[in-house]
Design a protein around this motif. Structure first.
Motif, PDB file in Angstrom:
ATOM      1  N   GLU A  16       0.993  -1.210  -0.166  1.00  0.00           N
ATOM      2  CA  GLU A  16       0.107   0.255   0.080  1.00  0.00           C
ATOM      3  C   GLU A  16       1.085   1.250   0.002  1.00  0.00           C
ATOM      4  OE1 GLU A  16      -3.090   2.203   2.822  1.00  0.00           O
ATOM      5  OE2 GLU A  16      -2.806   0.240   3.468  1.00  0.00           O
ATOM      6  N   ILE A  17       0.380   2.143  -0.805  1.00  0.00           N
ATOM      7  CA  ILE A  17       1.359   3.453  -0.715  1.00  0.00           C
ATOM      8  C   ILE A  17       0.864   4.176   0.407  1.00  0.00           C
ATOM      9  CG2 ILE A  17       1.646   5.569  -2.304  1.00  0.00           C
ATOM     10  CD1 ILE A  17       0.894   4.391  -4.885  1.00  0.00           C
ATOM     11  N   GLU A  18       1.828   4.292   1.384  1.00  0.00           N
ATOM     12  CA  GLU A  18       1.355   4.929   2.562  1.00  0.00           C
ATOM     13  C   GLU A  18       1.774   6.582   2.719  1.00  0.00           C
ATOM     14  OE1 GLU A  18       2.340   3.904   7.170  1.00  0.00           O
ATOM     15  OE2 GLU A  18       3.962   3.881   5.809  1.00  0.00           O
ATOM     16  N   THR A  19       2.823   7.106   1.865  1.00  0.00           N
ATOM     17  CA  THR A  19       2.903   8.510   1.702  1.00  0.00           C
ATOM     18  C   THR A  19       3.409   8.649   0.288  1.00  0.00           C
ATOM     19  OG1 THR A  19       5.132   8.368   2.465  1.00  0.00           O
ATOM     20  CG2 THR A  19       3.132   8.871   4.031  1.00  0.00           C
ATOM     21  N   LEU A  20       3.110   9.880  -0.085  1.00  0.00           N
ATOM     22  CA  LEU A  20       3.776  10.579  -1.661  1.00  0.00           C
ATOM     23  C   LEU A  20       4.324  11.620  -1.005  1.00  0.00           C
ATOM     24  CD1 LEU A  20       0.845   9.972  -3.857  1.00  0.00           C
ATOM     25  CD2 LEU A  20       3.060   8.954  -3.974  1.00  0.00           C
ATOM     26  N   ARG A  21       5.634  12.004  -1.077  1.00  0.00           N
ATOM     27  CA  ARG A  21       6.543  13.285  -0.950  1.00  0.00           C
ATOM     28  C   ARG A  21       7.000  13.746  -1.856  1.00  0.00           C
ATOM     29  NH1 ARG A  21       6.145  14.481   4.625  1.00  0.00           N
ATOM     30  NH2 ARG A  21       5.121  12.552   6.178  1.00  0.00           N
ATOM     31  N   LEU A  22       7.205  15.065  -2.082  1.00  0.00           N
ATOM     32  CA  LEU A  22       8.226  15.854  -2.798  1.00  0.00           C
ATOM     33  C   LEU A  22       9.649  15.585  -1.941  1.00  0.00           C
ATOM     34  CD1 LEU A  22       6.491  18.888  -4.013  1.00  0.00           C
ATOM     35  CD2 LEU A  22       6.773  16.759  -5.159  1.00  0.00           C
TER      36      LEU A  22
END
Length: 454
Positions: free
Chosen positions: A195-201
């Motif tokens: 599962e994609i937990e976070t997306l961050r630059l």
């Protein structure tokens, strides 16, 4: 500098002609008329065809000066910045900007798009390619990191140890870094299981994470697909065009193995059953602005490309597609533009009659500072003094705040001594139009001076 309605192209196939045009006066006029359309709540889209790449970049830098509040609606479709049949590919940042522009055009209703003539005549991937080959990811999505490795590779992204440039990705355990085409900053995906937990630059230099995102859209890594079906199409069309490839044949062999050889951009038509042009991407209500010698420039570029084709098509292991396969001919482009309202511009003065007007502007001669002379600023003083005495306003422009302060410090006592007036510092084009001043100075991108009669 507002053009009367009679000189704005309107309606199917309408043609106007503008004389005494410079790059700066063209930017000023287009910006003013775009803003007038905004005031009337009218959708306005302009395609500006520049005679060459340098003029295209100049327009791209100058237009935001005249319409700062709408700068985000100005875009440039950049040239590959390689010559036809070069054996190396454009920089990834250029491909990223091109893909970003193409991805927005199908849904864009208003704005200004700038393109060089030589860039316009190149055949492109079909307008459906980008949307069909883009990937959307969001927090909470269930996806195996290893499956993304395969998808990214097929989309033209390169698997590397550390991500620094557009079109790269790296997988380290539960972390996947990717620099999406069309974005200015790479993105870090952190997984919890699948599962994609976070997306961050994140900053590729410091590796520090920054702003949190909820979703991202990954454009293709190239202007052509590398799917199994597209590779089959490429191979079939190669055989039809060139016959059975010799061994070795780097272009053919690399594509067969899912690799991207240098210079592949001039084989893009082989990946598709049909190609498109930039004209296929722009809105139907667009207005086109192009140089008067449009056909002459097109024909010259085509002849230059034919010459390169004859000079470089000598290696059976790297056969070249003929110019007719990669470029649009004069008649083909004119057929595509025929129904769009268009204005043709020239630097020369033209005969004024219905639909033809000379701009009330002129380019300024070069005013050099001669530090060896008793009065280094004499050329500027000779220019400024009579104009102010005639009731004109004068604005001096510098390329940076530091240069502006230097000029202000040097010129203020000289102007005061000559009774020219106190120099006023302006912040932008709106101040030029509305502020109370006789002579002023400001920071701006204009390369050449501009004289407005009104």
């Amino acid at each position: 500098m507002h053009l009367e309605t009679a000189y704005i192209p309107n309606g199917t196939g309408d043609r106007k002609r503008w004389g005494k045009i410079t790059t700066t006066s063209l930017a000023c006029a287009i910006a003013d008329n775009f803003l007038k359309s905004q005031e009337k709540n009218e959708s306005s889209f302009w395609l500006i065809v520049a005679p060459n790449t340098s003029d295209a970049y100049r327009l791209y830098s100058e237009l935001p000066f005249f319409m700062p509040e709408h700068a985000e609606q100005i875009s440039l479709f950049p040239d590959w910045e390689i010559l036809p049949y070069d054996s190396f590919s454009p920089h990834e940042d250029i491909i990223s900007e091109r893909l970003s522009t193409l991805s927005k055009l199908p849904t864009q209703k208003e704005g200004i798009l700038i393109v060089a003539m030589t860039t316009l005549c190149h055949k492109l991937s079909p307008s459906s390619f980008i949307s069909a080959n883009s990937l959307e990811l969001a927090v909470g999505d269930i996806v195996e990191p290893e499956s993304l490795r395969h998808k990214f590779s097929k989309a033209g992204y390169r698997n590397v140890d550390n991500v620094y440039e557009h079109g790269e990705f790296a997988i380290r355990g539960s972390i996947l870094d990717v620099f999406p085409m069309g974005m200015n900053t790479p993105v870090r995906l952190e997984f919890f299981d699948n599962e994609i937990e976070t997306l961050r630059l994140f900053d590729p230099e410091s590796q520090r994470s920054g702003e949190t995102l909820q979703e991202i859209k990954l454009l293709p890594g190239r202007e052509f697909p590398l799917t199994d079906s597209s590779i089959r199409t490429f191979k079939a069309q190669w055989l039809e065009e060139f016959g059975k490839p010799p061994s070795p044949c780097q272009i053919y062999d690399d594509i067969d193995n899912g690799l991207v050889p240098g210079g592949i951009e001039y084989y893009i038509p082989l990946f598709f059953d049909e190609t498109s042009s930039l004209i296929d991407y722009i809105p139907e209500h667009s207005k086109v602005v192009m140089p008067v010698n449009f056909n002459e420039l097109l024909n010259q570029f085509y002849k230059d490309t034919e010459k390169r084709y004859d000079d470089y098509n000598i290696d059976r292991r790297r056969p070249l597609l003929p110019p007719s396969k990669i470029l649009l001919r004069e008649h083909e482009l004119n057929e595509q533009i025929a129904d769009f309202p268009a204005a043709q511009f020239t630097q020369d003065e033209i005969e004024e009659k219905a639909g033809r007007i000379n701009f009330s502007t002129s380019a300024q001669s070069k005013l050099e500072v001669n530090y060896k002379a008793a009065q280094p600023w004499q050329a500027l003083l000779d220019f400024v003094t009579p104009r102010i005495q005639s009731g004109f306003k004068v604005v001096l422009m510098s390329e940076s705040p530091g240069r502006r302060e230097f000029l202000n410090e040097k010129l203020r006592p000289i102007f005061k001594k000559r009774n020219i007036g106190e120099i006023k510092v302006l912040d932008g084009w709106p101040d030029v139009q509305t502020a109370d001043y006789t002579i002023a100075i400001m920071v701006g991108p204009l390369v050449h001076g501009l004289s407005l009669d009104q």
